[in-house]
Design a protein around this motif. Structure first.
Motif, PDB file in Angstrom:
ATOM      1  N   SER A  75      44.654  44.230  40.373  1.00 33.64           N
ATOM      2  CA  SER A  75      43.508  44.496  41.244  1.00 33.64           C
ATOM      3  C   SER A  75      43.924  44.576  42.704  1.00 33.64           C
ATOM      4  O   SER A  75      43.391  45.384  43.473  1.00 33.64           O
ATOM      5  CB  SER A  75      42.455  43.400  41.064  1.00 33.64           C
ATOM      6  N   GLY A  76      44.883  43.725  43.094  1.00 33.15           N
ATOM      7  CA  GLY A  76      45.372  43.755  44.475  1.00 33.15           C
ATOM      8  C   GLY A  76      46.026  45.080  44.819  1.00 33.15           C
ATOM      9  O   GLY A  76      45.737  45.685  45.860  1.00 33.15           O
ATOM     10  N   LEU A  77      46.889  45.546  43.931  1.00 34.06           N
ATOM     11  CA  LEU A  77      47.538  46.830  44.149  1.00 34.06           C
ATOM     12  C   LEU A  77      46.517  47.962  44.108  1.00 34.06           C
ATOM     13  O   LEU A  77      46.614  48.938  44.861  1.00 34.06           O
ATOM     14  CB  LEU A  77      48.619  47.049  43.086  1.00 34.06           C
ATOM     15  N   ALA A 392      44.284  56.542  40.376  1.00 31.87           N
ATOM     16  CA  ALA A 392      45.156  56.014  39.318  1.00 31.87           C
ATOM     17  C   ALA A 392      45.319  54.497  39.403  1.00 31.87           C
ATOM     18  O   ALA A 392      45.028  53.770  38.449  1.00 31.87           O
ATOM     19  CB  ALA A 392      46.525  56.700  39.375  1.00 31.87           C
ATOM     20  N   ALA A 393      45.798  54.013  40.548  1.00 26.94           N
ATOM     21  CA  ALA A 393      46.041  52.581  40.673  1.00 26.94           C
ATOM     22  C   ALA A 393      44.764  51.747  40.595  1.00 26.94           C
ATOM     23  O   ALA A 393      44.745  50.716  39.908  1.00 26.94           O
ATOM     24  CB  ALA A 393      46.794  52.284  41.976  1.00 26.94           C
ATOM     25  N   PRO A 394      43.677  52.149  41.277  1.00 29.10           N
ATOM     26  CA  PRO A 394      42.453  51.345  41.145  1.00 29.10           C
ATOM     27  C   PRO A 394      41.958  51.236  39.709  1.00 29.10           C
ATOM     28  O   PRO A 394      41.661  50.137  39.226  1.00 29.10           O
ATOM     29  CB  PRO A 394      41.456  52.094  42.030  1.00 29.10           C
ATOM     30  N   ALA A 395      41.857  52.368  39.007  1.00 30.46           N
ATOM     31  CA  ALA A 395      41.344  52.336  37.632  1.00 30.46           C
ATOM     32  C   ALA A 395      42.256  51.525  36.727  1.00 30.46           C
ATOM     33  O   ALA A 395      41.806  50.643  35.986  1.00 30.46           O
ATOM     34  CB  ALA A 395      41.203  53.765  37.111  1.00 30.46           C
ATOM     35  N   ALA A 396      43.559  51.798  36.793  1.00 26.02           N
ATOM     36  CA  ALA A 396      44.500  51.101  35.907  1.00 26.02           C
ATOM     37  C   ALA A 396      44.667  49.640  36.306  1.00 26.02           C
ATOM     38  O   ALA A 396      44.852  48.774  35.441  1.00 26.02           O
ATOM     39  CB  ALA A 396      45.847  51.812  35.931  1.00 26.02           C
ATOM     40  N   GLY A 397      44.614  49.352  37.602  1.00 20.05           N
ATOM     41  CA  GLY A 397      44.814  47.968  38.053  1.00 20.05           C
ATOM     42  C   GLY A 397      43.739  47.032  37.537  1.00 20.05           C
ATOM     43  O   GLY A 397      44.038  45.945  37.047  1.00 20.05           O
ATOM     44  N   ASP A 401      44.308  43.940  34.670  1.00 18.03           N
ATOM     45  CA  ASP A 401      43.967  42.522  34.837  1.00 18.03           C
ATOM     46  C   ASP A 401      42.933  42.072  33.805  1.00 18.03           C
ATOM     47  O   ASP A 401      43.025  40.972  33.240  1.00 18.03           O
ATOM     48  CB  ASP A 401      43.435  42.272  36.253  1.00 18.03           C
ATOM     49  N   TYR A 402      41.939  42.924  33.530  1.00 12.59           N
ATOM     50  CA  TYR A 402      40.883  42.544  32.593  1.00 12.59           C
ATOM     51  C   TYR A 402      41.434  42.357  31.184  1.00 12.59           C
ATOM     52  O   TYR A 402      41.193  41.323  30.537  1.00 12.59           O
ATOM     53  CB  TYR A 402      39.771  43.595  32.602  1.00 12.59           C
ATOM     54  N   TYR A 403      42.161  43.337  30.686  1.00 11.59           N
ATOM     55  CA  TYR A 403      42.632  43.274  29.297  1.00 11.59           C
ATOM     56  C   TYR A 403      43.814  42.328  29.119  1.00 11.59           C
ATOM     57  O   TYR A 403      44.057  41.858  28.000  1.00 11.59           O
ATOM     58  CB  TYR A 403      42.974  44.677  28.796  1.00 11.59           C
ATOM     59  N   LEU A 417      48.373  43.110  26.211  1.00 12.31           N
ATOM     60  CA  LEU A 417      47.286  44.019  25.850  1.00 12.31           C
ATOM     61  C   LEU A 417      46.897  44.905  27.028  1.00 12.31           C
ATOM     62  O   LEU A 417      46.595  46.094  26.858  1.00 12.31           O
ATOM     63  CB  LEU A 417      46.071  43.223  25.371  1.00 12.31           C
ATOM     64  N   GLY A 418      46.901  44.351  28.234  1.00  6.57           N
ATOM     65  CA  GLY A 418      46.532  45.129  29.417  1.00  6.57           C
ATOM     66  C   GLY A 418      47.435  46.337  29.606  1.00  6.57           C
ATOM     67  O   GLY A 418      46.973  47.432  29.960  1.00  6.57           O
ATOM     68  N   TYR A 419      48.735  46.154  29.364  1.00  9.56           N
ATOM     69  CA  TYR A 419      49.675  47.267  29.520  1.00  9.56           C
ATOM     70  C   TYR A 419      49.512  48.281  28.395  1.00  9.56           C
ATOM     71  O   TYR A 419      49.658  49.496  28.622  1.00  9.56           O
ATOM     72  CB  TYR A 419      51.106  46.735  29.575  1.00  9.56           C
TER      73      TYR A 419
END
Length: 444
Positions: A75-77, A392-397, A401-403, A417-419
């Motif tokens: 989320s920070g990135l 890209a980074a906001p959506a994936a970040g 963290d969530y998953y 799982l997140g990755y």
């Protein structure tokens, strides 16, 4: 018979040779450049790519993890990438227009290359893991702004000094310098823990300063004798209307734009979180900041080799094969657990990425109208590389963290799982991008 691509290049060159911002008078054709001079002029592009590889891929993710903590690093990135991406998207276009409307005694291009280089160097003072995330974001935006100032100026300089018959040679040299810079950046990044952040910053400043000095010493900025003056203001409404017109009027161009946007989303998502994946999912004693550089070296070595060695075939087929290879690497990233596997995956991705980037510009040239102004079409197409930096980074970040948290709830826990979710999203991007490419009618 004249190659249609060469014909379009000639039209672009003819428009570049007519400078409407200087009283509507055609400017003199630049003198022919020797191969050595073209290489020396591109020295700055090498240093810029070294800097821009090490900072976003190696240093920034490492510092964000220290500031935000392991559980919130995605989320920070995501946050700082979002704001910097918006800054990049709008200011790059506006600065490009402003540079063409001003002239300076010391050269309108060289002056801003120097200003941008100094600003890039000093912005490093604002990038430290000792600061809060908000302050670090300010530093990251300052670095992005500095990069826009010098990179837009440099590209304008190359357009100014390159004669029509040497456009393609200059483009090839620029691409080679870009690749070489990334490769050197990867090698330097392997020693990030040994050198430390301060040591890395010193190396980056030294490389930037040296390459900037070489470039401004061996280029002739045509406007250097023009006194400082401002020209008529930019009509913003018509400026942006003309900018997006190709997207609205040309269906095939719209499909090319969307396909590139999707492919770049997948590439940006994978590369920006690769360091975190190595740290969380790969069994290695090597620090993740060094391991990510090592893992990308095979990619940077094999990508140009694969691009050169592809046999002559239809462009769409090359894109299909390249997307299949990149999809396969995403699947392997979901199951890989060892560093040697990461090295092999990096090399495999390079074998798909190299042919892909060698074909995407040719596909663009296939769909541009024979009559009209292709230069603004290319400028809009280029933004498809910038937009993924915003998304890209906001959506994936946030997904990451969530998953990652959700994976720990299951019994037994689902490791990384997140990755797995993040790389699955990349697969979707590549699949849809390939399907959009299939629908392009003017490309075989």
């Amino acid at each position: 018979m004249t190659d249609p691509i060469d014909a379009r290049w000639q039209r672009i060159v003819q428009r570049e040779m007519f400078d409407s911002t200087y009283e509507g008078k055609p400017r003199k054709t630049p003198p022919t450049l020797s191969l050595v001079r073209m290489v020396l002029v591109n020295a700055f592009w090498f240093g810029y790519q070294v800097y821009w590889f090490i900072m976003p891929i190696v240093v920034v993710p490492k510092q964000i993890e220290i500031i935000s903590g392991s559980g919130n690093k995605g989320s920070g990135l995501a946050g700082i990438s979002f704001y910097a991406g918006i800054l990049n998207l709008f200011l790059a276009v506006l600065f490009g227009a402003l540079y063409d409307r001003h002239a300076l005694v010391f050269g309108k291009r060289r002056t801003f290359i120097v200003i941008g280089t100094v600003s890039l160097s000093t912005s490093l003072l604002l990038l430290s893991s000792e600061y809060s995330l908000a302050f670090y974001g300010v530093g990251y935006c300052a670095m992005t702004l500095s990069a826009i100032i010098c990179s837009v100026s440099f590209n304008g300089l190359i357009a100014d000094i390159t004669p029509p018959e040497q456009k393609r040679t200059m483009s090839t040299i620029m691409a080679s310098m870009s690749l070489a810079g990334c490769l050197v950046g990867a090698v330097v990044g392997v020693f990030v823990e040994t050198l430390g952040i301060i040591g890395i910053y010193i190396v980056l400043v030294a490389i930037l300063a040296a390459t900037c000095l070489v470039t401004i010493s061996f280029c002739e900025d045509e406007r250097r004798t023009v006194q400082v003056r401002s020209l008529e203001p930019i009509p913003l409404k018509s400026f942006f209307k003309d900018l997006v017109a190709p997207f609205l009027e040309n269906r095939d161009f719209r499909r090319v734009f969307i396909s590139r946007f999707l492919f770049q989303l997948g590439i940006a998502t994978g590369s920006q979180f690769l360091q975190y994946w190595i740290g969380d999912c790969v069994n290695t004693t090597m620090p993740s900041a060094e391991a990510v550089s090592l893992a990308l070296i095979p990619l940077l070595v094999l990508a140009p080799i694969a691009a050169v060695c592809i046999p002559k075939m239809k462009r769409k087929f090359v894109v299909y094969v390249a997307s299949g290879i990149m999809i396969a690497t995403c699947v392997l990233l979901e199951v890989a657990t060892e560093l040697w596997m990461a090295l092999l995956i990096g090399g495999l991705f390079g074998m798909g990425y190299g042919p892909f980037i060698s074909q995407e510009f040719e596909i663009l040239m296939d769909v541009l109208p024979f009559d009209g102004d292709p230069s603004k079409d290319i400028a809009l197409w280029h933004s498809a590389m910038v937009l993924p930096q915003i998304l890209a980074a906001p959506a994936a970040g946030w997904l990451l963290d969530y998953y990652q948290g959700v994976g720990g709830v299951f019994v037994p826990p689902i490791h990384c799982l997140g990755y797995k979710v993040t790389f699955s999203v990349c697969i979707i991007y590549f699949v849809v991008g390939a399907e959009i490419t299939r629908r392009i009618e003017k490309c075989e």
